[in-house]
Design a protein around this motif. Structure first.
Motif, PDB file in Angstrom:
ATOM      1  N   ASN A   1       0.835  -1.207   0.000  1.00  0.00           N
ATOM      2  CA  ASN A   1       0.000   0.000   0.000  1.00  0.00           C
ATOM      3  C   ASN A   1       0.867   1.253   0.000  1.00  0.00           C
ATOM      4  O   ASN A   1       0.558   2.233  -0.685  1.00  0.00           O
TER       5      ASN A   1
ATOM      6  N   GLU B   1       1.104   4.272  -2.935  1.00  0.00           N
ATOM      7  CA  GLU B   1       1.019   5.704  -2.624  1.00  0.00           C
ATOM      8  C   GLU B   1       2.267   6.434  -3.126  1.00  0.00           C
ATOM      9  O   GLU B   1       2.173   7.516  -3.700  1.00  0.00           O
TER      10      GLU B   1
ATOM     11  N   LYS C   1       2.220   6.818  -6.914  1.00  0.00           N
ATOM     12  CA  LYS C   1       1.330   7.882  -7.359  1.00  0.00           C
ATOM     13  C   LYS C   1       2.035   9.233  -7.333  1.00  0.00           C
ATOM     14  O   LYS C   1       1.981   9.998  -8.298  1.00  0.00           O
TER      15      LYS C   1
END
Length: 114
Positions: free
Chosen positions: A6, A10, A13
């Motif tokens: 996860n 992030e 991105k």
């Protein structure tokens, strides 16, 4: 493991956003330099060609490249291949709180290792 993944999503991105920002700034600098250094009709032509090239590249990436790499609709982006039935080896417990059906914890560990 899922927490690390996860975090990587992030980070990915933001890294891509910063890369695209830097790329657009570089292209803007090239257009500005062409506008400032060349004759008027040549600079208009260079900036128009640069603009058309950028639009074409964005459209190609959006409609051709992304189609090859997108996740299928039936799959989620979160990895779940670490689950063995209801057992989640990341947290070393059964996900539903019940015992694993048809085996002991040693059997589950053996399935995880396979």
């Amino acid at each position: 493991m899922s927490r690390a993944i996860n975090g990587m999503y992030e980070e990915r991105k933001w890294v891509l956003r910063i890369f695209y920002c830097g790329l657009s700034c570089t292209i803007s600098a090239v257009g500005s330099l062409a506008w400032a250094k060349l004759r008027e009709y040549v600079s208009v032509y260079c900036v128009a060609v640069l603009f058309c090239f950028c639009v074409g590249t964005v459209l190609y990436v959006r409609f051709s490249v992304r189609e090859h790499f997108k996740f299928p609709a039936e799959n989620s982006r979160r990895p779940n291949e670490f689950l063995v039935g209801d057992y989640n080896p990341e947290f070393s417990r059964v996900a539903s709180g019940a015992a694993v059906k048809g085996g002991s914890s040693g059997d589950v560990q053996l399935k995880v290792l396979k």
